[in-house]
Design a protein around this motif. Structure first.
Motif, PDB file in Angstrom:
ATOM      1  N   LYS A 125      10.186  15.025 -35.644  1.00 14.95           N
ATOM      2  CA  LYS A 125      10.492  15.168 -37.070  1.00 14.95           C
ATOM      3  C   LYS A 125      10.949  13.850 -37.690  1.00 14.95           C
ATOM      4  CE  LYS A 125      12.959  18.212 -40.273  1.00 14.95           C
ATOM      5  NZ  LYS A 125      11.711  18.720 -40.881  1.00 14.95           N
ATOM      6  N   ILE A 126      11.439  12.950 -36.865  1.00 16.35           N
ATOM      7  CA  ILE A 126      11.944  11.681 -37.373  1.00 16.35           C
ATOM      8  C   ILE A 126      10.856  10.844 -38.058  1.00 16.35           C
ATOM      9  CG2 ILE A 126      11.601  10.342 -35.245  1.00 16.35           C
ATOM     10  CD1 ILE A 126      14.415   9.085 -35.861  1.00 16.35           C
ATOM     11  N   VAL A 127       9.586  11.147 -37.783  1.00 18.04           N
ATOM     12  CA  VAL A 127       8.514  10.400 -38.451  1.00 18.04           C
ATOM     13  C   VAL A 127       7.947  11.166 -39.649  1.00 18.04           C
ATOM     14  CG1 VAL A 127       7.882   9.061 -36.420  1.00 18.04           C
ATOM     15  CG2 VAL A 127       6.725  11.251 -36.855  1.00 18.04           C
ATOM     16  N   ASP A 128       8.570  12.295 -40.005  1.00 16.07           N
ATOM     17  CA  ASP A 128       8.204  12.919 -41.283  1.00 16.07           C
ATOM     18  C   ASP A 128       8.541  11.930 -42.391  1.00 16.07           C
ATOM     19  OD1 ASP A 128       7.524  15.122 -39.839  1.00 16.07           O
ATOM     20  OD2 ASP A 128       9.099  16.441 -40.631  1.00 16.07           O
ATOM     21  N   ARG A 129       7.791  11.964 -43.466  1.00 22.99           N
ATOM     22  CA  ARG A 129       7.882  10.910 -44.476  1.00 22.99           C
ATOM     23  C   ARG A 129       9.291  10.696 -45.017  1.00 22.99           C
ATOM     24  NH1 ARG A 129       6.456   6.390 -44.934  1.00 22.99           N
ATOM     25  NH2 ARG A 129       4.453   7.171 -44.144  1.00 22.99           N
ATOM     26  N   GLU A 130      10.034  11.760 -45.333  1.00 25.50           N
ATOM     27  CA  GLU A 130      11.353  11.558 -45.929  1.00 25.50           C
ATOM     28  C   GLU A 130      12.307  10.880 -44.952  1.00 25.50           C
ATOM     29  OE1 GLU A 130      13.299  15.174 -47.028  1.00 25.50           O
ATOM     30  OE2 GLU A 130      12.503  16.289 -45.317  1.00 25.50           O
ATOM     31  N   TYR A 131      12.144  11.126 -43.651  1.00 25.76           N
ATOM     32  CA  TYR A 131      12.989  10.469 -42.653  1.00 25.76           C
ATOM     33  C   TYR A 131      12.513   9.040 -42.412  1.00 25.76           C
ATOM     34  CZ  TYR A 131      14.964  15.049 -41.758  1.00 25.76           C
ATOM     35  OH  TYR A 131      15.609  16.251 -41.907  1.00 25.76           O
ATOM     36  N   LEU A 132      11.209   8.881 -42.344  1.00 24.04           N
ATOM     37  CA  LEU A 132      10.659   7.546 -42.092  1.00 24.04           C
ATOM     38  C   LEU A 132      11.028   6.589 -43.214  1.00 24.04           C
ATOM     39  CD1 LEU A 132       9.006   6.321 -39.792  1.00 24.04           C
ATOM     40  CD2 LEU A 132       6.942   6.745 -41.144  1.00 24.04           C
ATOM     41  N   CYS A 161       9.599  22.382 -27.555  1.00 29.25           N
ATOM     42  CA  CYS A 161       9.578  20.951 -27.867  1.00 29.25           C
ATOM     43  C   CYS A 161       8.138  20.468 -28.053  1.00 29.25           C
ATOM     44  CB  CYS A 161      10.227  20.150 -26.734  1.00 29.25           C
ATOM     45  SG  CYS A 161      11.931  20.624 -26.395  1.00 29.25           S
ATOM     46  N   PRO A 162       7.935  19.422 -28.838  1.00 30.18           N
ATOM     47  CA  PRO A 162       6.583  18.876 -29.012  1.00 30.18           C
ATOM     48  C   PRO A 162       6.031  18.363 -27.691  1.00 30.18           C
ATOM     49  CG  PRO A 162       8.086  17.988 -30.659  1.00 30.18           C
ATOM     50  CD  PRO A 162       8.926  18.692 -29.646  1.00 30.18           C
ATOM     51  N   PRO A 163       4.722  18.444 -27.492  1.00 27.53           N
ATOM     52  CA  PRO A 163       4.117  17.905 -26.267  1.00 27.53           C
ATOM     53  C   PRO A 163       4.158  16.382 -26.263  1.00 27.53           C
ATOM     54  CG  PRO A 163       2.414  18.622 -27.789  1.00 27.53           C
ATOM     55  CD  PRO A 163       3.721  19.060 -28.381  1.00 27.53           C
ATOM     56  N   LEU A 164       3.940  15.816 -25.095  1.00 28.31           N
ATOM     57  CA  LEU A 164       3.986  14.373 -24.923  1.00 28.31           C
ATOM     58  C   LEU A 164       3.014  13.665 -25.860  1.00 28.31           C
ATOM     59  CD1 LEU A 164       5.012  11.898 -23.329  1.00 28.31           C
ATOM     60  CD2 LEU A 164       3.203  12.344 -21.657  1.00 28.31           C
ATOM     61  N   GLU A 165       1.858  14.252 -26.097  1.00 28.10           N
ATOM     62  CA  GLU A 165       0.860  13.624 -26.958  1.00 28.10           C
ATOM     63  C   GLU A 165       1.404  13.405 -28.367  1.00 28.10           C
ATOM     64  OE1 GLU A 165      -0.918  15.599 -23.539  1.00 28.10           O
ATOM     65  OE2 GLU A 165       0.392  16.346 -25.145  1.00 28.10           O
ATOM     66  N   GLU A 166       2.167  14.362 -28.879  1.00 28.32           N
ATOM     67  CA  GLU A 166       2.737  14.213 -30.221  1.00 28.32           C
ATOM     68  C   GLU A 166       3.870  13.193 -30.234  1.00 28.32           C
ATOM     69  OE1 GLU A 166       3.781  17.942 -31.979  1.00 28.32           O
ATOM     70  OE2 GLU A 166       1.818  18.865 -31.552  1.00 28.32           O
ATOM     71  N   ILE A 167       4.635  13.152 -29.177  1.00 28.15           N
ATOM     72  CA  ILE A 167       5.698  12.143 -29.082  1.00 28.15           C
ATOM     73  C   ILE A 167       5.090  10.747 -29.045  1.00 28.15           C
ATOM     74  CG2 ILE A 167       7.511  11.231 -27.573  1.00 28.15           C
ATOM     75  CD1 ILE A 167       8.181  14.124 -26.850  1.00 28.15           C
ATOM     76  N   ALA A 168       3.971  10.602 -28.336  1.00 27.96           N
ATOM     77  CA  ALA A 168       3.295   9.303 -28.273  1.00 27.96           C
ATOM     78  C   ALA A 168       2.844   8.857 -29.648  1.00 27.96           C
ATOM     79  CB  ALA A 168       2.106   9.386 -27.316  1.00 27.96           C
TER      80      ALA A 168
END
Length: 426
Positions: A125-132, A161-168
């Motif tokens: 979620k930290i890369v959602d636009r409002e956080y980014l 939790c999000p899968p590794l691919e999304e974290i990457a």
């Protein structure tokens, strides 16, 4: 839903941690990891009534501290710009954040003061636009926690939790914005160590700056509280499985023996550093071998205008060369908070201060130094041994030695390594 009174404080690892400032948005997490550290520790867990942090209180505290009004040990550490660890007890980006947005407000306040912060999360979620938009150009270092297990089982262990691919993908986006990223491989499930290479390859392709790694600890109630899939991996009896591997009980947890952990972690460190990525040993007894001078996260390499809490055993030992002695009086040469710390420690860590002539923190350290606060006396840490000597106050003297783990894979115990992407400016 009541306010979270203890949203900020000191971690229980303050005696050997250079970044002991904790900041939490919520008192519990809404992910459902099958090993959940919080739910297997006293005082916290999924069943606790949800409490939320207070951004206004944080803003008022920072404003007061940087106006020079210091009233507590917590204030002292903030005035020295010791980084906050946001998400010290509970993930700051679980589902409740969508509604309450406490983490977003914390990040705005920290950016206003350019205050250094390490964010620990399993969410993207930290890369959602409002956080980014907020964290871009902030003084921030993002640490994603990922379980090392057969990838086919990850979704069952890291439930929700999000899968590794999304974290990457998130890590790559943060890199594009100039934000350093760490992958925290925690926990490593025994018997699944071979999958580390797969996870490391993803980290490398995602421009991750740092890797830290730590084996799973098995709490005394693991047979009851571990999730179904994790228990299956551990032969349906996690405690017995750990005992069979030689684990010993430390406090409320069974810890795999160093003879099991050290060779595996040393090999991981060697391979990680070979890819130009710094490495941190997150198992407490191996902290001395981590890159950087700020515990396992090496945040001193990646955060600007920050200081670190060096009045602890590991920081003292890192300043010593092989063969040099460690004296308790060495702590007197550095900065020590003068105000009481006991209100920030849980009930099992608190001490009755008998020496009012010195700061309470030194009394706490002295109790730890002589082994009165559990296992964490200096010789608990690999690379430190006790001598037969005592100082003028009768306190034991320790010595920094050649480490067995360092010798095992010809690792250096220096703070940084020349062949990493930080040094190369990447």
């Amino acid at each position: 839903m009541k306010p979270y009174k203890y949203y900020a404080g000191l971690t229980s690892q303050v005696g050997f941690c250079a970044t002991p400032l904790r900041l939490d948005s919520y008192n519990r997490c809404q992910f459902s990891c099958e090993y959940c550290f919080a739910s297997t520790r006293q005082g916290y867990g999924r069943n606790e009534r949800l409490q939320i942090g207070n951004p206004t209180s944080l803003l008022n505290r920072l404003s007061r501290v940087f106006e020079g009004k210091i009233s507590s040990a917590l204030d002292e550490l903030i005035s020295h710009r010791v980084p906050f660890q946001l998400g010290g007890m509970a993930d700051p980006f679980s589902r409740i954040e969508t509604d309450k947005r406490v983490t977003l407000e914390y990040l705005k306040i920290l950016k206003e003061y350019d205050y250094p912060v390490i964010v620990s999360t399993k969410s993207t979620k930290i890369v959602d636009r409002e956080y980014l938009d907020v964290i871009t150009e902030s003084n921030i270092y993002v640490r994603f926690s990922i379980t090392v297990v057969d990838p086919k089982l990850q979704a069952k262990i890291d439930r929700g939790c999000p899968p590794l691919e999304e974290i990457a993908v998130a890590a790559k986006e943060l890199h594009t914005q100039g934000i350093p990223v760490c992958f925290r491989f925690q926990p490593i499930i025994p018997g699944h160590e071979q999958y580390f290479k797969d996870y490391l390859a993803v980290a490398y392709e995602s421009n991750v700056k740092h890797i830290s790694a730590e084996f799973l600890k098995c709490p005394i109630d693991a047979n009851k509280k571990f999730g179904k899939s994790l228990k299956v991996i551990l032969d349906d009896n996690p405690i017995q499985r750990y005992k069979d591997l030689g684990a010993l009980k430390q406090g409320r947890e069974y810890i795999l023996p160093i003879t099991y952990r050290a060779p595996v972690l040393a090999a991981m460190a060697k391979e990680t550093r070979g890819k130009g990525i710094t490495f941190g040993f997150a198992d407490n007894d191996l902290l001395l071998h981590s890159d950087g001078n700020a515990c396992c996260a090496a945040s001193n390499l990646y955060l600007r205008d920050s200081n670190y809490f060096t009045a602890n055993i590991v920081s003292l030992a890192k300043e010593k060369s092989i063969g040099e002695r460690l004296y308790f009086s060495d702590f007197l040469a550095g900065w020590v908070p003068t105000r009481a710390i006991s209100t920030y420690l849980n009930s099992k860590s608190r001490i009755a201060v008998s020496d009012s002539t010195q700061p309470e923190w030194l009394s706490y350290l002295q109790e730890m130094w002589v082994g009165k606060l559990g296992v964490f006396s200096p010789n608990y840490f690999d690379g430190i041994e006790i001598t037969n000597e005592h100082d003028e106050h009768g306190l034991p003297v320790f010595i920094k030695t050649h480490s067995k783990i360092a010798e095992l894979v010809n690792l250096s115990c220096t703070s940084t390594h020349p062949h990493n992407r930080v040094a190369e400016g990447l």
